[in-house]
Every structure is written in structure tokens, then in C-alpha cells.
Motif scaffolding. Sequence first.
Motif, short mmCIF file in Angstrom:
data_model
loop_
_atom_site.label_atom_id
_atom_site.label_comp_id
_atom_site.label_asym_id
_atom_site.label_seq_id
_atom_site.Cartn_x
_atom_site.Cartn_y
_atom_site.Cartn_z
N VAL A 46 0.84 -1.21 0.00
CA VAL A 46 0.00 0.00 0.00
C VAL A 46 0.87 1.25 0.00
CG1 VAL A 46 -1.62 1.35 1.40
CG2 VAL A 46 -2.00 -1.10 1.07
N LEU A 47 1.93 1.25 0.78
CA LEU A 47 2.83 2.40 0.85
C LEU A 47 3.50 2.66 -0.50
CD1 LEU A 47 4.58 1.88 4.32
CD2 LEU A 47 2.74 3.47 3.74
N ILE A 48 4.03 1.61 -1.10
CA ILE A 48 4.76 1.76 -2.37
C ILE A 48 3.84 2.29 -3.46
CG2 ILE A 48 5.94 0.48 -4.21
CD1 ILE A 48 6.98 -1.41 -1.99
N SER A 50 0.93 3.83 -3.15
CA SER A 50 0.36 5.15 -2.85
C SER A 50 1.33 6.28 -3.17
CB SER A 50 -0.05 5.21 -1.37
OG SER A 50 -1.06 4.27 -1.08
N VAL A 51 2.59 6.12 -2.82
CA VAL A 51 3.54 7.20 -3.05
C VAL A 51 3.75 7.45 -4.54
CG1 VAL A 51 5.65 5.79 -2.99
CG2 VAL A 51 5.72 8.17 -2.25
N PHE A 52 3.78 6.39 -5.34
CA PHE A 52 3.97 6.56 -6.79
C PHE A 52 2.70 7.10 -7.45
CE2 PHE A 52 7.53 3.56 -6.13
CZ PHE A 52 8.53 4.29 -6.75
N ILE A 53 1.54 6.58 -7.04
CA ILE A 53 0.29 7.06 -7.64
C ILE A 53 0.06 8.53 -7.27
CG2 ILE A 53 -2.21 6.83 -7.61
CD1 ILE A 53 -0.93 4.71 -9.26
N ILE A 91 -9.16 2.04 -5.47
CA ILE A 91 -8.01 1.44 -6.17
C ILE A 91 -7.23 0.52 -5.22
CG2 ILE A 91 -5.92 1.91 -7.49
CD1 ILE A 91 -8.53 2.84 -8.80
N ILE A 92 -7.06 0.95 -3.99
CA ILE A 92 -6.37 0.08 -3.03
C ILE A 92 -7.18 -1.19 -2.77
CG2 ILE A 92 -5.67 -0.11 -0.61
CD1 ILE A 92 -3.69 1.44 -2.27
N ALA A 93 -8.53 -1.06 -2.74
CA ALA A 93 -9.38 -2.24 -2.55
C ALA A 93 -9.21 -3.22 -3.71
CB ALA A 93 -10.84 -1.82 -2.42
N MET A 151 -3.85 7.57 2.14
CA MET A 151 -4.14 9.00 1.93
C MET A 151 -2.92 9.85 2.28
SD MET A 151 -7.93 9.36 3.61
CE MET A 151 -9.37 8.53 2.94
N ILE A 152 -2.35 9.58 3.46
CA ILE A 152 -1.21 10.38 3.93
C ILE A 152 -0.01 10.22 2.99
CG2 ILE A 152 0.44 10.66 5.82
CD1 ILE A 152 -1.83 9.68 7.70
N VAL A 153 0.31 8.97 2.67
CA VAL A 153 1.49 8.71 1.83
C VAL A 153 1.27 9.19 0.40
CG1 VAL A 153 2.96 6.88 0.90
CG2 VAL A 153 2.18 6.77 3.26
N GLY A 154 0.04 9.03 -0.11
CA GLY A 154 -0.25 9.48 -1.47
C GLY A 154 -0.10 10.99 -1.60
N ILE A 155 -0.62 11.72 -0.62
CA ILE A 155 -0.48 13.19 -0.65
C ILE A 155 0.98 13.60 -0.50
CG2 ILE A 155 -1.01 15.27 0.69
CD1 ILE A 155 -3.81 14.08 1.15
N PHE A 156 1.69 12.89 0.37
CA PHE A 156 3.13 13.17 0.52
C PHE A 156 3.88 12.89 -0.80
CE2 PHE A 156 7.39 11.46 1.29
CZ PHE A 156 7.99 12.56 1.90
N GLY A 157 3.54 11.77 -1.45
CA GLY A 157 4.19 11.45 -2.72
C GLY A 157 3.92 12.51 -3.78
N GLY A 158 2.68 13.03 -3.77
CA GLY A 158 2.35 14.10 -4.72
C GLY A 158 3.18 15.34 -4.47
N TRP A 159 3.36 15.68 -3.19
CA TRP A 159 4.19 16.85 -2.87
C TRP A 159 5.64 16.63 -3.30
CZ3 TRP A 159 8.27 16.48 0.69
CH2 TRP A 159 8.94 17.70 0.93
#
Length: 246
Positions: A46-48, A50-53, A91-93, A151-159
Amino acid sequence: MGLFFKLGQYYLLMAKVFSKPEKKMLFFKQTIKEIEKIGLNSISIVLIISVFIGGVITLQMAYNIENPLFPSYTISLSTRDTILLEFSSTIIALILAGKVGSSISSEIGTMRITEQIDALEIMGVNSASFLILPKITAAVIFNPFLTLLSMIVGIFGGWAVGVAAGVTTSASYVMGLQYAFIPYYITYALIKTAVFAFIITSISAYCGYYAEGSSLEVGKSSTKGVVYSSVCILMFNLILTKLLLS
């Protein structure tokens, strides 16, 4: 007729699953084990993802919002809402349906063809409740945590990707995250996640529980579990979106 037969068979299995656990302490121990197998072992993927997406969504938003009339914080605002409303729940589901669903179908299907489930029934154990209820409980409890993490990691990845690629600045990104924030979007995503968790575990368990024949059939039941779960997730995503956001 085949569809109605399977729906009836699924309903009867769920009625058997949600009967009162025979030994509460054993049920509690099994649920803890399933939280580790289904939830904790899924954190890394999930972490991997989320950060790329999150990074990809930010770049796509930046390249599609080139009109100077739009303020720069529109990029992170769009990224935030996409992640909260759709990515971290649906998407995660779908990804977990492939990883967790196939594992559940294979495990229970193997127990069926090796007659371990029959042995439990002979000993007077409610095999459906004993094997399936802890998996459903663990997923419904833990998957919302995975969604929050995504949510947290995805937003961080976007930043991180947005700033590194030069399509936004930290100040602009933070402003977009704060602008017109609707907390209900998080509640909406968590409700969808709990429903999807039930779909993934119950349908995959159903496919494994009624597997017949050899190990080849177990593989087929595993594939069916993933396909049926994915279709139901998409269908209920549409229904829940209409009900919860209208």
C-alpha cells in the motif's frame, strides 16, 4: 439460474458465518492472526503504490491545468480530492482483492479438497464461522487504517514529486491541501473501505469454501474470487457514491 443458485448459496454461507462464535477466546486469537496476515502484511505494498500514484496524479494534474486563469494550488487541491474520494479506497481495494482475495480462496480451497473442513464438521465445529468470520472481522477493522495510511502517503508522494519536478511549490501545494477541505470525504472513503473489505473477504472465502476437485480447481476458485470481488467492488463503488455523496 446459476447466478441465483450462487447468490442463495452465498447467503446461506454468510448466515452460517455470522452465527455466534463457539469459543470467543479462540475467535479473538484467530482475528489477531488474520490482522497480521491480511492487514500488516499489506502495508508495504500500500505504501509503495500510494507514493507513486500520488506523484503521478500530481504530474497529470499539472500538465492538464495549464490555463493561467487557474491558481497554482489547483494542482494539489485536485490531487487531494482524487486521493481522498477514489484512489485510497477503491483502487487500493482492487489491489487488495488480488493480493488478499486470492490468498483467502487458495487457503480455504486447499482445506476443502484435503478434507480438513470435513474433519472440522465431523468434530462438530462450525467450519464457516471458525475459518471465515475472523478474516472478515480482521479486514473490516484493519483496512480503514490502510486507507488512512494510503491517503497520507499518497499526498506526501504528490508533494515530493511535484516539487522535485518543478510543477508546484511547497507553499502552493500546502495551500491547495487546505483550500475548501471537506472532512466528510474521509468518512466517505472509510465507509467504502469497510464495505469493500467485507466484499473481498466474504466472496473470496465463498469461492474457496465451495472448491471441488484437485489443486487445479483451487487455482480456478482463486481466480474467480478475485474477478467476482473486483466486479462487486466497482458495482458497490457506484452505488455508495450515489448514496453517500448525493
